[in-house]
Motif scaffolding. Structure first.
Motif, PDB file in Angstrom:
ATOM      1  N   CYS A   1       0.809  -1.225   0.000  1.00  0.00           N
ATOM      2  CA  CYS A   1       0.000   0.000   0.000  1.00  0.00           C
ATOM      3  C   CYS A   1       0.838   1.268   0.000  1.00  0.00           C
ATOM      4  O   CYS A   1       0.390   2.303  -0.468  1.00  0.00           O
ATOM      5  CB  CYS A   1      -0.956  -0.008   1.180  1.00  0.00           C
ATOM      6  N   ARG A   2       2.037   1.243   0.535  1.00  0.00           N
ATOM      7  CA  ARG A   2       2.951   2.389   0.627  1.00  0.00           C
ATOM      8  C   ARG A   2       2.450   3.486   1.557  1.00  0.00           C
ATOM      9  O   ARG A   2       2.996   4.583   1.552  1.00  0.00           O
ATOM     10  CB  ARG A   2       3.241   3.014  -0.760  1.00  0.00           C
ATOM     11  N   LEU A   3       1.408   3.257   2.318  1.00  0.00           N
ATOM     12  CA  LEU A   3       0.913   4.303   3.206  1.00  0.00           C
ATOM     13  C   LEU A   3       1.857   4.566   4.368  1.00  0.00           C
ATOM     14  O   LEU A   3       1.814   5.608   4.997  1.00  0.00           O
ATOM     15  CB  LEU A   3      -0.448   3.897   3.780  1.00  0.00           C
ATOM     16  N   CYS A   4       2.690   3.593   4.656  1.00  0.00           N
ATOM     17  CA  CYS A   4       3.531   3.689   5.844  1.00  0.00           C
ATOM     18  C   CYS A   4       4.849   4.406   5.549  1.00  0.00           C
ATOM     19  O   CYS A   4       5.801   4.287   6.303  1.00  0.00           O
ATOM     20  CB  CYS A   4       3.815   2.294   6.364  1.00  0.00           C
ATOM     21  N   LEU A   5       4.884   5.154   4.451  1.00  0.00           N
ATOM     22  CA  LEU A   5       6.117   5.842   4.065  1.00  0.00           C
ATOM     23  C   LEU A   5       6.655   6.760   5.158  1.00  0.00           C
ATOM     24  O   LEU A   5       5.888   7.427   5.851  1.00  0.00           O
ATOM     25  CB  LEU A   5       5.859   6.706   2.819  1.00  0.00           C
ATOM     26  N   VAL A   6       7.961   6.761   5.289  1.00  0.00           N
ATOM     27  CA  VAL A   6       8.627   7.707   6.188  1.00  0.00           C
ATOM     28  C   VAL A   6       9.881   8.232   5.489  1.00  0.00           C
ATOM     29  O   VAL A   6      10.323   7.673   4.484  1.00  0.00           O
ATOM     30  CB  VAL A   6       9.052   7.034   7.520  1.00  0.00           C
ATOM     31  N   GLU A   7      10.426   9.283   6.057  1.00  0.00           N
ATOM     32  CA  GLU A   7      11.640   9.842   5.483  1.00  0.00           C
ATOM     33  C   GLU A   7      12.816   9.339   6.313  1.00  0.00           C
ATOM     34  O   GLU A   7      12.819   9.465   7.534  1.00  0.00           O
ATOM     35  CB  GLU A   7      11.554  11.372   5.560  1.00  0.00           C
ATOM     36  N   VAL A   8      13.787   8.744   5.650  1.00  0.00           N
ATOM     37  CA  VAL A   8      14.983   8.279   6.350  1.00  0.00           C
ATOM     38  C   VAL A   8      16.138   9.138   5.879  1.00  0.00           C
ATOM     39  O   VAL A   8      16.355   9.277   4.663  1.00  0.00           O
ATOM     40  CB  VAL A   8      15.263   6.793   6.024  1.00  0.00           C
ATOM     41  N   GLU A   9      16.832   9.725   6.840  1.00  0.00           N
ATOM     42  CA  GLU A   9      17.904  10.646   6.456  1.00  0.00           C
ATOM     43  C   GLU A   9      18.929   9.923   5.602  1.00  0.00           C
ATOM     44  O   GLU A   9      19.371   8.825   5.930  1.00  0.00           O
ATOM     45  CB  GLU A   9      18.575  11.221   7.706  1.00  0.00           C
ATOM     46  N   GLY A  10      19.258  10.532   4.478  1.00  0.00           N
ATOM     47  CA  GLY A  10      20.245   9.932   3.597  1.00  0.00           C
ATOM     48  C   GLY A  10      19.625   9.109   2.475  1.00  0.00           C
ATOM     49  O   GLY A  10      20.260   8.865   1.462  1.00  0.00           O
ATOM     50  N   ALA A  11      18.380   8.682   2.637  1.00  0.00           N
ATOM     51  CA  ALA A  11      17.754   7.894   1.566  1.00  0.00           C
ATOM     52  C   ALA A  11      17.166   8.844   0.536  1.00  0.00           C
ATOM     53  O   ALA A  11      16.632   9.898   0.879  1.00  0.00           O
ATOM     54  CB  ALA A  11      16.672   6.992   2.143  1.00  0.00           C
ATOM     55  N   ARG A  12      17.293   8.473  -0.712  1.00  0.00           N
ATOM     56  CA  ARG A  12      16.856   9.364  -1.792  1.00  0.00           C
ATOM     57  C   ARG A  12      15.330   9.453  -1.827  1.00  0.00           C
ATOM     58  O   ARG A  12      14.749  10.495  -1.968  1.00  0.00           O
ATOM     59  CB  ARG A  12      17.403   8.834  -3.115  1.00  0.00           C
ATOM     60  N   THR A  13      14.699   8.285  -1.714  1.00  0.00           N
ATOM     61  CA  THR A  13      13.239   8.265  -1.785  1.00  0.00           C
ATOM     62  C   THR A  13      12.655   7.975  -0.401  1.00  0.00           C
ATOM     63  O   THR A  13      13.366   7.608   0.527  1.00  0.00           O
ATOM     64  CB  THR A  13      12.756   7.144  -2.728  1.00  0.00           C
ATOM     65  N   LEU A  14      11.356   8.125  -0.315  1.00  0.00           N
ATOM     66  CA  LEU A  14      10.677   7.772   0.927  1.00  0.00           C
ATOM     67  C   LEU A  14      10.691   6.248   1.081  1.00  0.00           C
ATOM     68  O   LEU A  14      10.690   5.518   0.088  1.00  0.00           O
ATOM     69  CB  LEU A  14       9.242   8.289   0.912  1.00  0.00           C
ATOM     70  N   CYS A  15      10.691   5.754   2.317  1.00  0.00           N
ATOM     71  CA  CYS A  15      10.811   4.308   2.534  1.00  0.00           C
ATOM     72  C   CYS A  15       9.567   3.746   3.203  1.00  0.00           C
ATOM     73  O   CYS A  15       8.991   4.388   4.087  1.00  0.00           O
ATOM     74  CB  CYS A  15      11.994   4.006   3.456  1.00  0.00           C
TER      75      CYS A  15
END
Ligand code: SF4
Ligand code: SF4
Ligand code: SF4
Ligand code: FES
Ligand code: FES
Lengths: 892, 162
Positions: free
Chosen positions: A43-57
């Motif tokens: 579903c990708r609803l649980c996306l978060v931002e991880v420092e250093g990662a290019r895209t949301l995870c």
């Protein structure tokens, strides 16, 4: 350390960002994630931002590691999440007003939290499949958000494989294999998909529009059917049972159940429920007051006791009722009736287990735990059609085989479902179990695969057994059992060479005149390979009724006092006498079948049947009817006017499982609390109350304010329950032995040392069954259970889904035999034995071998037990329900 | 293409799986080989693969329906492929497809009840100049419109072409 939204947290390695956030109390919305299912990342609803990662995870699948810096609610995250949610909403027909899930729907909650009312992309509802063909389930694909949870539940958790994704891209949808309606698919109505769906795309059909989630009172109860001991939430509204949900995964079963627990409980609301005491006058029942009924029972039973002595009285306790109630029942019989003539239906299922394993290991219960199934390297299943009789354990076994490393050996005369998953299937002739077990040991010994260190250190009696076993060469065993020698050798090697081998068995082993021998042989085999006392190994009898373990632990049994304490031991008896203020009878009493025989002879004159139905469950129905008819006084305490209750002089209306508090001990010795959800109908009373009041009417004081007080008494008297109390049992329960307040309970038995010191090998020789086929009765009949019904059917046949799915009894007949008899699928046949005859429908299937037939025993109008042979195992007194000789012919 | 009874299909699949030591990871390859032999993936085929690979039918169907290459209906005597490529689409290819569906009373990927035609959608056939294009068996028919289509079908129905 990791940081979430600028705060530092400890983390446990091996977990995901989502887990860590939840541990820290930080909310991340999820839709396709479920703690009981493999991660979908759909579903990708649980996306978060991880420092250093290019895209949301996707946090549900992103492993945490030291130093991660995570943001869960930046503008970037919120914008992406919003977009995703709107896309999801587009394919979901928003129908909250009429939706049963209103209040627990996960999509609704997320939309609410984000303040989204509708999708800006409009609705893409495509007038898709609406499938209400199943008796219990509706599928409405216009509600489906394609999260994949139902698919994972059906294929990876339950391993039923009825539904899956088909097509791709925008054509992708959840469907059955050939796009057929669910009813025509391989669906077994376990309801796991319903429990898994975050929305309402797959839902409970029978309770549609009978109340929304937020209107429900939800009570945690233990399933009233099999010994797995599933717990779930019973939803009720206005004192009516509505449906079963599993919002909170439970300890034993997660969100797994079978059809009986999930969709088979509507008997609770059934109009046939008894609501008033009944007294028989001139052959018909009239309603009466409780006081009148109690007065009469006391008068009759005390008169019989005075005139004929205590042993003219007897009681059948109930393995469907709680530990507390079984405790009271045996107390009533021992203290008030003054006899040890008390027994429960364990006699008919696992008496030989209790007798055999007690002798061999010192404890007559399942040695290991349900959650160890997937830790075994090899599982040997024999005499258990696990996927139908203990479906949740059956699914765990299938899962271990299909997705894990476990190898499976099935030894069964019937081609049961597990055969499809097995690496080796041995099809023995009915009743030849000692032979093949000895044969396996023969191979293990002669190939040097036995665990000699273990035997030397932990067991006794091995030398004599080794002698006997020499004769059971694979060739000799082949002659007796019909199992090809090579297959036996292969199975023996597989079992013996694995690190952790577990044996699971059930009534196919126990219900024989050699039941105790069979169990002892199994114990021999397990000890020979050092498989007792280790995790993932063991000897695991699967108990039938939900509380048959507890009924035995409470010793509603003729030879032991609560906690398996020998009643012939004056010291142990003294402990109970002091506590109960009576002198206890010191003579071992009679078991179920013997009590009935004694009744037929006129030796037992008064019988108290507590929630049992011997008319259907016991062998040789005609004999049972005659015996019960001879009684001077028969009291039946039950929720329905069962076949047995109809013969009673007084019937006391009691409560069903959902109407009282108590504890239930499942097959893995786990004592779990079950809670009162509903008030009983009419004047029906809780069983524990009734038993106390009967004792009171007879002049013995048995007074408790609540079942928890009874448990406290049990804890003081039965050491294996010594550390238990309602407070401690909590959500997960405790596994006995649990001897004091600090004892954590016992996951597997006999670790390091057997309960009674050394494990004892027993010399067991093969003996043929009591009745073998001959010219007049050429078929071997075995009886047993099937998925959709339970025991004598008094509950399951009053539940819509179960009854509709399998409305009548049948006999399984091999196609070759059917051909010879000129019988086609669905024809009626007469099945006759030396004791009686029934008429039933033929089911032509290669599940049974040529020359064998199988009849489920749940159906009163075609009762298998009219045919069965009441000969007993000499030690355990269990009747031979698995082998008798019958004739079959086409009926007019 | 061979017409197989359920038993024959089962034997073929069993031998295929055991002799070529095919396992569960090779489901697609098995499906391809079976389709090559029988022309399409029937229910019997799926059941049989499921039995021999010990994989539920739904998983096999899940894989099979994921790929365009598999068909689930017995092909008709004649296969009509309608081009869905961009050029054809612009020139009215979709309409041709719709007319066919109506005329023959079938959906894409299906076969008419009399077993004469089956209908498929395909990607650009590489003859965009002729758009909209339709391929009947091996023959390319360009610049299709409704009346030419009706005529073409008529010829086949009357048995003038076979
Ligand atoms: S009810 Fe059980 S078997 Fe049926 S589709 Fe749902 S998960 Fe699968
Ligand atoms: S039916 Fe429910 S669980 Fe299954 S994919 Fe759709 S939304 Fe998810
Ligand atoms: S019958 Fe057994 S497996 Fe089924 S829900 Fe009840 S406890 Fe669970
Ligand atoms: S919850 Fe993580 S992708 Fe759905
Ligand atoms: S688009 Fe139809 S042939 Fe190229």
């Amino acid at each position: 350390m990791i940081s979430i939204n600028g705060k530092e947290f400890q983390y446990e390695p091996g977990r995901t960002i989502l887990d860590a956030a939840r541990d820290a109390g930080i909310y991340i919305p999820t839709l396709c994630y479920h703690s009981c299912l493999p991660t979908q990342s759909a579903c990708r609803l649980c996306l978060v931002e991880v420092e250093g990662a290019r895209t949301l995870c996707a946090s549900c699948s992103y492993p945490v590691r030291n130093g991660l810096k995570i943001q869960t609610d930046t503008f970037r995250v919120l914008r992406a999440r919003r977009m995703i949610l709107e896309l999801i909403l587009q394919s979901h027909k928003l129908n909250c007003v009429l939706c049963d899930k209103n209040g627990t729907c996960e999509l609704q909650r997320i939309a609410y939290d984000m303040g989204i009312e509708d999708s800006r992309f409009g609705s893409r509802s495509r007038g898709d499949i609406y499938d209400d063909s199943s008796f219990s389930i509706v599928r409405e694909l216009d509600q489906c958000v394609l999260c994949g949870r139902c698919v994972a539940a059906c294929s990876e958790m339950m391993v039923n494989g009825a539904i899956g994704f088909t097509g791709r891209g925008s054509d992708s949808r959840v469907s059955t294999a050939f796009f057929e309606p669910l009813k025509d698919s391989s669906c077994v109505q376990c309801g796991a998909c319903v429990a898994a769906c975050p929305v309402t795309a797959i839902r409970d059909k029978r309770s549609e529009r009978m109340g929304r989630s937020f209107e429900m009172k939800k009570t945690s109860v233990v399933c009233p059917y099999c010994g797995v001991g599933c717990t779930f939430e019973l939803n009720s509204r206005d004192n009516k049972f509505i449906r079963v949900t599993m919002d909170e995964p439970s300890y034993v079963n997660g969100i797994m159940t079978c059809v009986k627990g999930k969709f088979g409980l509507d008997f609770i609301n059934h109009p046939d429920r008894l609501t008033k005491p009944l007294i028989k006058e001139n052959g018909t029942f009239r309603e009466a007051s409780w006081d009148e009924a109690y007065g009469l029972i006391a008068e009759k039973f005390l008169t019989i006791k005075k005139e004929y002595g205590s042993d003219a009285l007897a009681g059948f306790s109930s393995s469907k009722c709680s530990n507390e109630e079984n405790f009271l029942m045996q107390k009533l019989v021992r203290c008030v009736f003054g006899t040890n003539n008390v027994d429960n239906c364990a006699r008919l299922c696992h008496a030989s287990t209790v007798a055999g394993l007690k002798r061999a290991f010192g404890s007559g219960a399942m040695t290991n735990s349900i959650d160890e199934v997937e830790k075994s390297d090899v599982i040997l299943v024999t005499g258990s059609n696990t996927t139908e009789t203990h479906p949740v354990i059956g699914s765990l076994i299938k899962r271990a085989v299909r997705y894990g490393k476990t190898k499976l050996i099935v030894v069964d005369p019937r081609k049961i479902e597990l055969v499809d998953y097995s690496d080796i299937w041995l099809r023995q002739r009915n009743g030849t179990d000692v032979a093949w077990l000895n044969g396996m040991m023969n191979v293990i010994l002669s190939e040097g695969l036995a665990d000699m260190d273990y035997i030397k250190e932990r067991c006794t009696g091995f030398e004599e057994v080794a002698e006997i076993i020499k004769r059971y060469t694979p060739e000799y065993v082949e002659k007796i059992s019909g199992i090809p020698a090579d297959d036996l050798i292969e199975a023996a090697r597989l079992y013996a060479k694995a690190g952790r081998s577990a044996i699971y068995y059930s009534m196919g082993i126990t219900q024989h005149t050699t039941g105790t021998d069979n169990v002892l042989s199994i114990a021999n085999l397990a000890m020979l390979t050092g498989n007792v006392g280790i995790e993932g190994g063991g000897v695991n009898p699967l108990r039938g009724q939900n509380n048959v373990q507890g009924a035995c632990d409470m010793c509603a049994l003729p030879n032991v006092l609560p906690g398996y304490q020998d009643l012939t031991n004056p010291e142990l008896r003294g402990k109970f006498e002091r506590a109960w203020g009576v002198t206890l009878p010191d003579k071992v009493g009679m078991g179920v079948v013997e009590i009935l025989n004694a009744a037929a002879r006129g030796d037992v004159r008064g019988l108290y049947v507590f929630a049992e139905n011997p008319m259907i469950s016991d062998p040789d129905t005609n004999h049972v009817r005659e015996a019960l008819g001879k009684l001077e006084y028969l009291v039946v305490q039950d929720i329905f006017l069962t076949e047995t209750a109809q013969l009673a002089d007084v019937v006391l209306p009691s409560t069903c499982f959902a109407e009282k508090d108590g504890t239930i001990t499942n097959t893995e010795r786990r004592v779990q609390r079950t809670n009162k959800a509903l008030d009983p109908p009419g004047e029906a009373r809780a069983d524990w109350k009734i038993l106390c009041e009967v004792a009171g009417a007879c002049g013995y004081d048995m007074d408790y304010g609540h079942p928890s007080e009874i448990m406290d008494e049990i804890a003081t008297l039965a050491p294996i329950y010594g550390g238990m109390s309602y407070d401690r049992l909590g959500e997960q329960g405790l596994q006995w032995p649990c001897t004091d307040k600090d004892h954590p309970g016992t996951k597997f038995l006999h670790k390091g040392k057997f309960s009674h010191g050394k494990g004892i090998f027993h010399n067991i020789e093969y003996k043929p069954p009591a009745e073998v086929p001959d010219e007049k009765y050429p078929f071997v009949l075995s009886t047993g259970r099937m998925l959709y019904h339970f025991h004598t059917g008094s509950m399951t046949r009053r539940s819509f889904t179960l009854d509709a799915t399998v409305p009548e009894g049948y006999v399984e007949l091999n196609p070759l035999d059917a051909d010879r008899l000129g019988v086609k699928e669905g024809d009626y046949v007469n099945v006759r034995s030396r004791r009686g005859e029934i008429r039933t429908k033929a089911q032509v299937t290669d599940k049974v071998d040529v020359g064998s037939v199988f009849i489920p025993f749940h159906f009163a109008e075609a009762a298998a037990n009219v045919l069965t042979n009441p000969v007993l195992d000499p030690i355990a007194k269990i009747p031979e329900l698995k082998v008798c000789a019958v004739a079959v012919e086409k009926a007019e | 293409m061979v017409n197989g009874s359920a038993d024959e299909v089962d034997t073929f699949i069993r031998t295929l799986i055991s002799y070529r030591s095919m396992d569960r990871t090779k489901t697609i390859e098995i499906l391809q080989l079976v389709q090559h032999k029988y022309g399409y993936i029937s229910r019997d085929i799926v059941s049989s693969i499921s039995r021999h690979l010990r994989k539920p039918e739904i998983e096999i169907m899940g894989i099979a329906t994921f790929y365009e290459q598999f068909r689930f209906n017995k092909p008709g005597d004649h296969t009509i492929k309608v081009c869905e490529g961009t050029a054809c689409h612009v020139k009215g290819g979709a309409a041709i497809g719709q007319v066919l569906e109506r005329e023959l009373d079938v959906g894409h990927g299906e076969t008419t009840k009399d077993g004469m035609f089956s209908l498929e959608r395909v990607a650009c056939l590489g003859c965009c100049a002729l758009a909209p294009v339709l391929v009947m068996d091996e023959n390319i028919h360009g610049q299709m419109d409704t009346s030419r289509l009706t005529k073409l079908l008529g010829k086949y129905k009357k048995g003038e072409v076979s």
